[in-house]
Design a protein around this motif. Sequence first.
Motif, PDB file in Angstrom:
ATOM      1  N   SER A 139       0.812  -1.218   0.000  1.00  0.00           N
ATOM      2  CA  SER A 139       0.000   0.000   0.000  1.00  0.00           C
ATOM      3  C   SER A 139       0.845   1.267   0.000  1.00  0.00           C
ATOM      4  O   SER A 139       0.463   2.281  -0.600  1.00  0.00           O
ATOM      5  N   GLU A 140       2.005   1.214   0.644  1.00  0.00           N
ATOM      6  CA  GLU A 140       2.833   2.421   0.712  1.00  0.00           C
ATOM      7  C   GLU A 140       3.486   2.745  -0.623  1.00  0.00           C
ATOM      8  O   GLU A 140       4.031   3.834  -0.804  1.00  0.00           O
ATOM      9  N   SER A 141       3.449   1.825  -1.563  1.00  0.00           N
ATOM     10  CA  SER A 141       4.024   2.075  -2.888  1.00  0.00           C
ATOM     11  C   SER A 141       3.047   2.749  -3.842  1.00  0.00           C
ATOM     12  O   SER A 141       3.431   3.154  -4.937  1.00  0.00           O
ATOM     13  N   MET A 142       1.802   2.835  -3.440  1.00  0.00           N
ATOM     14  CA  MET A 142       0.759   3.327  -4.350  1.00  0.00           C
ATOM     15  C   MET A 142       0.826   4.839  -4.522  1.00  0.00           C
ATOM     16  O   MET A 142       1.011   5.574  -3.565  1.00  0.00           O
ATOM     17  N   ARG A 143       0.667   5.252  -5.766  1.00  0.00           N
ATOM     18  CA  ARG A 143       0.582   6.661  -6.118  1.00  0.00           C
ATOM     19  C   ARG A 143      -0.627   6.852  -7.036  1.00  0.00           C
ATOM     20  O   ARG A 143      -1.241   5.896  -7.476  1.00  0.00           O
TER      21      ARG A 143
END
Length: 659
Positions: A139-143
């Motif tokens: 989730s922290e990679s999502m942009r």
Amino acid sequence: MRAAIFLCGFSVLAATSCFAKSSYPDWVQSSIDVADTVLKYEEDYDAAVLLEESHIEYRGRGEIEETVRRAFHVFDRDGREFATLGIPLSSDEKLTKFNGWIVYASGKVERLKKTDLVEIAVDRDKLKSESVMLQLDRSESMREGTVFAYEYTVSRNQIFLQSGWCFHWEIPVALSRLSIEIPKNWSLQSHLFGADFAEKRVNGSVHIWEARDLDGVEEEEFQPFRSLITGNLVYSVYPDESDLSRYPYLVFRDWKSVAQHMDAVHSERIVAQTALRQKAASLAAGSASQWETVSKICEYAQSVNYLAVAIDLNRGGGYIPEDANRTFETHAGDCKDMTALARAMLKAVGVESYAVAAQIGKDSWVHEEWASPHAFNHCILAVPVGPDAPERSGVVEHPVYGRLLIFDPTTKDAAPGVLPHYLEGRKVLVCSSQDESLLSLPIYGPDVNRVVRHVDAEIDGFGNLIGSLEESNYGANAQRLRKLYRKLKRDDFEDLIRGWIAHGTREAAIEELVCEDFFDENRFDLKVKFAARRYARIMNRGEMLLFSPVFLSRIQWVPPVDEERKTPYVIGSRHLEETLSIALPSGYSLDAFKEPQDLETEFGVFSMELAFGEGRVDVTRQNSQRYTTVPVANYGDVVDYYETISRAETSKLVFKREG
């Protein structure tokens, strides 16, 4: 900002053409190619499903292989929760393949592998479990504009040949596809519920269902079970006679076959040995009636420590209880184990009983048309009872067995004879060789699920409120309050009551709290002495006194009117009966008030009467609601109902100083 996101979404399409086909498979590219069809949703949603697909192949001899593919388009950072996944595996399942991809708006592609999955034990705090969850969180990679896609294949050996599929998500879905491949000479039967939009085609031995461009089904306050407002498919696969003779498949064509099977697997586990027979006899000793005997044994089963067990699920382990003697020794077990223990003890003293399959939780997959044990996730108890059994919510009429006690040994909050509130209205299956249909459990009426309250209060010359209340809670209200009372520490429970009083006053304080639990009557009483500072407003240097005549359990929240309702609105049964007497500081007389409006609708009745005596106000308030599912088209009636009540309960009384 929206325009920038729109262009960002298309940049994925432009940039990915620069990458070699080996970056990701064709199905991921096909999913990206339809990304423009979901961009219309970005104003209302944080993400969309580009593809959800499952291909299930039944190979015979119990071998099943399932390949799952999913792709998500993340519109903004709030949609990053969809860049997570969990793959549940039991002892008979093996993950044979996993691949994942993160396709950024810039065109950069990040590859995910099987080694990126983290294995987490299911129910780590439980005694034993053979199930694990393989998890991944990116989730922290999502942009903005990112696509998250993955596929995996699981092989398993399984005796069950039934399952279900939901086409909807809480976010929009561009394409939802289920395909089932069966061997030659096998057959398949399916049912669609709320999914007339789904298209089916058959390609040889492969049955395929597809649905496209589906709106998200959002979670709204007081909506029905999710399965009743989404498009669902259930199916059953039937082997030919040759395969049935070579492998122990479980085949169910009607509810009678389900009931007989579950009765068979339970019956062999309820043969009581010496120690268990002696315990049952000691509990039954001295009982004046069968009902007393049944109640004592049910109460003992309630004392068993709940322990979830997940073993050999694909081969029926989820439906087979532990031997009752073992549960008696360990004094621990799950719902089916506790039910089997109670049945063994009842059998030992000559009382017949049955296991009952039920579903609890926020959903319901129980349909008359689809006979399957997969529809259930809970096991409870049914006992035929005689005329000595009381007239209570948990004693129901069955077309075959007559009066039946429906009892859940896992609950600590409802006595034998009281139907736990989470079973209201549920369809259950009594497991025996005689039963061939579902039984609908009753829904509490307002006469059962009620609150009776009396309040004496006084307002002093500074506007402070001092008072006492006595309240009796019945039905679901009693069960919920009882559960909180037992679960919370004394100080925490007192904080809960103080917050409830403060909700309609200010700066509430509890001076004395007494709780009485009438467990067998499903009644829970509160006696509270309280104070609240500055409840009434003193205005114009004491010339005027202003306050609301209702401060407990008043309706301040009403359903929102500025948003379009998308799902039906469920009104629960309840009845409130309150008398309130408020003494005023000396020297004040009534100056102004608005007469409350009585209401009578198809789902509720409300009345409030005010009487003004010398130095006091007496309020009588009643609100009685019947369980009703209100269609979306009539949502305005619900809003009007609650707004009218809220205006009455929050209206102000104005008093002026005499002379």
